[in-house]
Design a protein around this motif. Structure first.
Motif, PDB file in Angstrom:
ATOM      1  N   MET A   1       0.837  -1.207   0.000  1.00  0.00           N
ATOM      2  CA  MET A   1       0.000   0.000   0.000  1.00  0.00           C
ATOM      3  C   MET A   1       0.866   1.249   0.000  1.00  0.00           C
ATOM      4  SD  MET A   1      -3.056   1.128   2.564  1.00  0.00           S
ATOM      5  CE  MET A   1      -3.486   2.867   2.732  1.00  0.00           C
ATOM      6  N   ILE A   2       1.937   1.210   0.816  1.00  0.00           N
ATOM      7  CA  ILE A   2       2.837   2.371   0.870  1.00  0.00           C
ATOM      8  C   ILE A   2       3.458   2.607  -0.511  1.00  0.00           C
ATOM      9  CG2 ILE A   2       4.961   3.260   1.921  1.00  0.00           C
ATOM     10  CD1 ILE A   2       4.201   1.530   4.419  1.00  0.00           C
ATOM     11  N   ASP A   3       3.924   1.542  -1.151  1.00  0.00           N
ATOM     12  CA  ASP A   3       4.517   1.674  -2.485  1.00  0.00           C
ATOM     13  C   ASP A   3       3.510   2.243  -3.485  1.00  0.00           C
ATOM     14  OD1 ASP A   3       6.862   0.694  -1.536  1.00  0.00           O
ATOM     15  OD2 ASP A   3       6.543  -1.357  -2.259  1.00  0.00           O
ATOM     16  N   GLU A   4       2.305   1.746  -3.388  1.00  0.00           N
ATOM     17  CA  GLU A   4       1.254   2.192  -4.304  1.00  0.00           C
ATOM     18  C   GLU A   4       1.001   3.699  -4.136  1.00  0.00           C
ATOM     19  OE1 GLU A   4      -0.246   0.263  -6.578  1.00  0.00           O
ATOM     20  OE2 GLU A   4      -1.561   1.886  -7.253  1.00  0.00           O
ATOM     21  N   VAL A   5       0.936   4.145  -2.896  1.00  0.00           N
ATOM     22  CA  VAL A   5       0.725   5.577  -2.642  1.00  0.00           C
ATOM     23  C   VAL A   5       1.886   6.385  -3.207  1.00  0.00           C
ATOM     24  CG1 VAL A   5       0.631   7.358  -0.831  1.00  0.00           C
ATOM     25  CG2 VAL A   5      -0.749   5.274  -0.600  1.00  0.00           C
ATOM     26  N   ARG A   6       3.105   5.892  -2.987  1.00  0.00           N
ATOM     27  CA  ARG A   6       4.271   6.628  -3.473  1.00  0.00           C
ATOM     28  C   ARG A   6       4.275   6.682  -5.004  1.00  0.00           C
ATOM     29  NH1 ARG A   6       8.542   4.141  -0.719  1.00  0.00           N
ATOM     30  NH2 ARG A   6       8.505   5.680   0.962  1.00  0.00           N
ATOM     31  N   GLN A   7       3.906   5.558  -5.603  1.00  0.00           N
ATOM     32  CA  GLN A   7       3.895   5.504  -7.059  1.00  0.00           C
ATOM     33  C   GLN A   7       2.862   6.463  -7.647  1.00  0.00           C
ATOM     34  OE1 GLN A   7       4.024   1.353  -8.180  1.00  0.00           O
ATOM     35  NE2 GLN A   7       3.473   1.868 -10.296  1.00  0.00           N
ATOM     36  N   ARG A   8       1.689   6.479  -7.021  1.00  0.00           N
ATOM     37  CA  ARG A   8       0.632   7.347  -7.576  1.00  0.00           C
ATOM     38  C   ARG A   8       0.880   8.831  -7.304  1.00  0.00           C
ATOM     39  NH1 ARG A   8      -5.290   4.733  -6.166  1.00  0.00           N
ATOM     40  NH2 ARG A   8      -4.705   2.551  -6.427  1.00  0.00           N
ATOM     41  N   PHE A   9       1.351   9.155  -6.101  1.00  0.00           N
ATOM     42  CA  PHE A   9       1.345  10.569  -5.696  1.00  0.00           C
ATOM     43  C   PHE A   9       2.730  11.132  -5.403  1.00  0.00           C
ATOM     44  CE2 PHE A   9      -2.634   8.657  -3.833  1.00  0.00           C
ATOM     45  CZ  PHE A   9      -3.422   8.963  -4.931  1.00  0.00           C
ATOM     46  N   GLY A  10       3.787  10.354  -5.669  1.00  0.00           N
ATOM     47  CA  GLY A  10       5.146  10.865  -5.486  1.00  0.00           C
ATOM     48  C   GLY A  10       5.694  10.588  -4.096  1.00  0.00           C
ATOM     49  N   SER A  11       6.983  10.876  -3.946  1.00  0.00           N
ATOM     50  CA  SER A  11       7.677  10.466  -2.717  1.00  0.00           C
ATOM     51  C   SER A  11       7.221  11.279  -1.499  1.00  0.00           C
ATOM     52  CB  SER A  11       9.187  10.600  -2.901  1.00  0.00           C
ATOM     53  OG  SER A  11       9.499  11.945  -3.203  1.00  0.00           O
ATOM     54  N   LYS A  12       6.794  12.504  -1.725  1.00  0.00           N
ATOM     55  CA  LYS A  12       6.326  13.321  -0.590  1.00  0.00           C
ATOM     56  C   LYS A  12       5.074  12.735   0.068  1.00  0.00           C
ATOM     57  CE  LYS A  12       7.773  18.041  -1.709  1.00  0.00           C
ATOM     58  NZ  LYS A  12       7.243  19.342  -2.148  1.00  0.00           N
ATOM     59  N   ALA A  13       4.370  11.899  -0.674  1.00  0.00           N
ATOM     60  CA  ALA A  13       3.079  11.396  -0.182  1.00  0.00           C
ATOM     61  C   ALA A  13       3.224  10.187   0.736  1.00  0.00           C
ATOM     62  CB  ALA A  13       2.164  11.054  -1.355  1.00  0.00           C
ATOM     63  N   ALA A  14       4.444   9.668   0.877  1.00  0.00           N
ATOM     64  CA  ALA A  14       4.631   8.510   1.767  1.00  0.00           C
ATOM     65  C   ALA A  14       5.988   8.614   2.446  1.00  0.00           C
ATOM     66  CB  ALA A  14       4.508   7.208   0.988  1.00  0.00           C
ATOM     67  N   ILE A  15       5.979   8.983   3.706  1.00  0.00           N
ATOM     68  CA  ILE A  15       7.215   9.151   4.483  1.00  0.00           C
ATOM     69  C   ILE A  15       7.484   7.846   5.224  1.00  0.00           C
ATOM     70  CG2 ILE A  15       8.269  10.408   6.395  1.00  0.00           C
ATOM     71  CD1 ILE A  15       6.109  12.668   5.564  1.00  0.00           C
ATOM     72  N   THR A  16       8.645   7.243   4.970  1.00  0.00           N
ATOM     73  CA  THR A  16       8.929   5.958   5.622  1.00  0.00           C
ATOM     74  C   THR A  16      10.219   5.999   6.448  1.00  0.00           C
ATOM     75  OG1 THR A  16       9.909   5.277   3.524  1.00  0.00           O
ATOM     76  CG2 THR A  16       7.688   4.505   3.981  1.00  0.00           C
ATOM     77  N   ASP A  17      10.940   7.107   6.357  1.00  0.00           N
ATOM     78  CA  ASP A  17      12.163   7.228   7.150  1.00  0.00           C
ATOM     79  C   ASP A  17      11.812   7.241   8.641  1.00  0.00           C
ATOM     80  OD1 ASP A  17      15.227   8.301   7.039  1.00  0.00           O
ATOM     81  OD2 ASP A  17      14.091   9.238   8.691  1.00  0.00           O
ATOM     82  N   ALA A  18      12.420   6.313   9.394  1.00  0.00           N
ATOM     83  CA  ALA A  18      12.049   6.142  10.799  1.00  0.00           C
ATOM     84  C   ALA A  18      12.231   7.439  11.598  1.00  0.00           C
ATOM     85  CB  ALA A  18      12.869   5.020  11.425  1.00  0.00           C
ATOM     86  N   GLY A  19      13.307   8.169  11.298  1.00  0.00           N
ATOM     87  CA  GLY A  19      13.566   9.412  12.025  1.00  0.00           C
ATOM     88  C   GLY A  19      12.501  10.464  11.746  1.00  0.00           C
ATOM     89  N   ASP A  20      11.987  10.484  10.504  1.00  0.00           N
ATOM     90  CA  ASP A  20      10.941  11.449  10.159  1.00  0.00           C
ATOM     91  C   ASP A  20       9.603  11.072  10.795  1.00  0.00           C
ATOM     92  OD1 ASP A  20      12.763  12.826   8.662  1.00  0.00           O
ATOM     93  OD2 ASP A  20      12.162  11.923   6.745  1.00  0.00           O
ATOM     94  N   ILE A  21       9.405   9.776  10.974  1.00  0.00           N
ATOM     95  CA  ILE A  21       8.125   9.315  11.545  1.00  0.00           C
ATOM     96  C   ILE A  21       8.095   9.488  13.065  1.00  0.00           C
ATOM     97  CG2 ILE A  21       6.644   7.288  11.881  1.00  0.00           C
ATOM     98  CD1 ILE A  21       7.651   6.217   9.209  1.00  0.00           C
ATOM     99  N   GLU A  22       9.244   9.238  13.668  1.00  0.00           N
ATOM    100  CA  GLU A  22       9.362   9.181  15.132  1.00  0.00           C
ATOM    101  C   GLU A  22       8.578  10.262  15.904  1.00  0.00           C
ATOM    102  OE1 GLU A  22      10.648   6.793  16.907  1.00  0.00           O
ATOM    103  OE2 GLU A  22      10.283   7.855  18.803  1.00  0.00           O
TER     104      GLU A  22
END
Lengths: 464, 464
Positions: A1-22
């Motif tokens: 699902m995360i990949d799908e979101v990134r593919q459709r809406f670009g990298s800004k639309a799915a943040i997966t970096d642990a430090g950014d999420i924390e």
């Protein structure tokens, strides 16, 4: 699902970096901790709708998040990592603002302080405000039916919302932004989404009412005999003017604590009084001088003995000093040791009696503890604090806190009041809601939740 | 079931005499006809709850009824006799009324005019009013989120309700009468029941806001260029005063029809104008003279050319004469032959354009027909009438009515407006709601209905 979101809406639309999420996994008070594999951050309502559709297909729950300033853990994901965070922060446009029609259409990610600035720029005001205004967002304010300090005159968010745009759990877009004043086409989805804490859909934008800008304000302080006199004073003022925007009740001992602990605070009146009231009046035009108005009103109240003594600030600095006393009560109480805080409300007419009774009941049940209630008298909203008292052990809150909360919630429920005046239920008050809500009401709430979100993908573990 | 009700609550609680039931089987306009084996008439909320429980056990639907003044067949039982009427008329107590706290708790069967009188008796006012005030009841006003002529300043019923008491379809009693100003315990059942047309439960009482009594009023008349100028005039007034309570737009040709057909009416201004506005301002105190205020406002508006000409009534008789013109428009139009009427709304800002466009569209689609729109400009609420024109056949309404309704509803939907501004959906607009509501919204409404009333015993065949 995360990949799908990134593919459709670009990298800004799915943040997966642990430090950014924390930073977004813990509520701002540090009480609730969750896990999430990604923060999804759509840039438009259409993108939100596609993400909700994906979430339904993949059975992945979404936790909507704005400024992450919930007081009840309402925006923290569950600890098992089963959900993704849906951040609305990229949807931060004010789509339109009209001074002529007194309306602004703001996206969910607009920060409250930004809306305040934009309204001021067109000569208007969005009157709802609260401590977190620099980070809280419109979507969260709608979803928690936020209150704050100016509710007396203009009401909570519910009163200020002309219409909503939202993505429902089935991925459809509800568009109520035209903000009709008269619309009787069945159950109001707008009203249902207000205060739903993101459990029935994702609020993506709101059409909001603006009011005239403040031309000038007056802040006064009055000493009164008891809460009943304070309420009579408020009713007297309300009968004479629409200009009263703040009416805060301050017990004499809370004032004494502020004067003791908070540097550069001074007593507003010559002698101490059992109870005090801070009053703010505003005017939108040069024709009405709020200082003169407040002086006249208070002078009459002294004549009729509603008020024992009173003063009106003669400068903006003095006005700020009065508000500082009010805003320092919690800080002053913390200097005296640990305390519990309860966000509760009763009917305005019941407030004086409840203030007095509940203090007696709590102090009787917890010997040594000191209960103190202050807050927005005209809204029936108390800040009810219970302090440990001088002889309490260091783990007092852990040991006594839950029992104190239950007693306070019992008292307020018996008085026909609410265990959540303005913060919502979130994670923190779910057990108490389950314990104290009328079974029929609770069954209705659960039936609505199941009906609109049968897959349970909307902010799981919150409210119900 | 009827016997059981009679046995438990006495003979007054179950009316079975055909002659006594007859008047309540047809709506007051005579458009909808139903059948019912009895009128159940409980005397208390507890009795309503027992009846709802019985209805669930026996699978007998209930049709709640107050004054039977629905404009859309909302209180007429189905024609197959499968349902019973549940009359709330015996629940006619005003349980409490407080001038100090500006609140009245009225049972569902209280007639609006009676509430007006009781509020006046304590020096206050319940500001919502409409033509049927002598027979319509609080329960119906709540369940249809009624509007009326004073919505501009005080809003529809939704704005005036502090809380509700209702019996939910499972027989449980929802008690929101304490009327909390701040209460964030999840979805608001009060808000859901407002405008639900009795399809989600039986409203048994309401906690209602009162406002200051009117000390004096002023009524004025202004001639303006077009609806845009009228709206600009309203916005100008609103920026200067809170005192405007009525702002009714009257087209020049509607005024001409009134003067032609209605005896003892006179033109308010020297010359005819393309459009006219009737304005009412009120004051709650002796300190503000609304006549002086309105004269000053209108004089300024003439200077700035917002208004072409204007007058303010110099006596109560003259004020009544101005309102008579406004209230006689429908009657005057009827003298010209058959016409259709449409209760629609758009956003206030869109009103001027919609008024002009929709007239053109309708007259183009139905050659010979005359469209005329008037009404509450400040609420975005139009009374949109389409007259047959002089050459129409006698069965014009039967032949053309449905197509005209569809076109008007299409136009208002395209403009983001509502096909039901204040009357609700009832039986009359169900097909149009189904045709025009966004599918996602409609699915949500149906899901809520199924969730709360799974047996379908609450006002069957209405709304959804």
């Amino acid at each position: 699902m995360i990949d799908e979101v990134r593919q459709r809406f670009g990298s800004k639309a799915a943040i997966t970096d642990a430090g950014d999420i924390e930073p977004w996994l813990t509520d701002w008070r540090g009480r609730y901790h969750g896990k999430a594999g990604a923060i999804l951050a759509p840039a438009s309502t259409a993108e939100v709708a596609e993400i909700v559709n994906l979430a339904a297909q993949c059975r992945v729950p979404l936790v909507p998040q704005g400024g992450n300033t919930s007081m009840v853990g309402g925006a923290t994901p569950p600890p098992d990592g089963s959900a993704l965070i849906l951040s609305l922060r990229r949807m931060s446009a004010i789509r339109s603002i009209s001074a002529e029609h007194n309306v602004a259409v703001a996206e969910a990610g607009v920060i409250l302080a930004h809306l305040h600035e934009q309204a001021a720029a067109v000569g208007r005001r969005f009157p709802l405000t609260l401590g977190a205004r620099g980070s809280c967002t419109i979507g969260g304010l709608v979803s928690t039916n936020a209150g704050g300090t100016q509710v007396l005159r203009f009401g909570t968010m519910r009163s200020l919302i002309a219409g909503l745009e939202a993505v429902l759990p089935d991925g459809s877009i509800h568009d109520g932004l035209s903000g009709l004043k008269k619309d009787n086409r069945g159950y109001s989805l707008d009203q249902l989404l207000i205060g739903a804490e993101g459990t029935l859909g994702i609020v993506t934008a709101a059409s909001l009412r603006l009011v005239p800008a403040v031309h000038s304000r007056a802040v006064g302080w009055a000493g009164v005999r008891d809460p009943g006199a304070a309420l009579a004073l408020l009713r007297d003022f309300e009968a004479r003017t629409d200009a009263i925007e703040g009416f805060e009740l301050v017990p004499g001992d809370s004032l004494a604590l502020v004067l003791k602990h908070v540097p550069s605070t001074r007593p507003p009146l010559e002698k101490p009084h059992s109870w005090n009231v801070l009053i703010e009046a505003t005017s939108a035009t040069a024709e009405l001088d709020p200082v003169e108005l407040l002086q006249t009103l208070l002078a009459k109240a002294i004549e009729t003995k509603l008020v024992e003594d009173a003063m009106v600030a003669s400068s903006e600095a003095q006005a700020e000093a009065l508000w500082k006393i009010r805003d320092s009560i919690s800080e002053a109480e913390r200097s005296e040791g640990p305390s519990t805080a309860h966000d509760i409300s009763v009917a305005v007419a019941d407030m004086p009696q409840f203030l007095l009774n509940s203090k007696v009941e709590v102090e009787r049940a917890f010997p040594g503890a000191v209960a103190s209630a202050f807050g927005h008298l005209g809204d029936g909203n108390l800040h009810f604090h219970v302090r440990a008292g001088s002889r309490a052990a260091s783990d007092w809150i852990e040991r006594e806190g839950p029992a104190i909360t239950q007693l306070v919630d019992d008292l307020v429920t018996q008085a026909g009041g609410s265990i959540s005046a303005e913060h919502g239920i979130g994670q923190m008050k779910r057990t108490e809601l389950e314990r104290l809500a009328p079974p029929g009401d609770l069954a209705a709430l659960k039936a609505i939740k199941r009906a609109l979100d049968p897959l349970g993908i909307m902010n799981p573990g919150k409210l119900l």
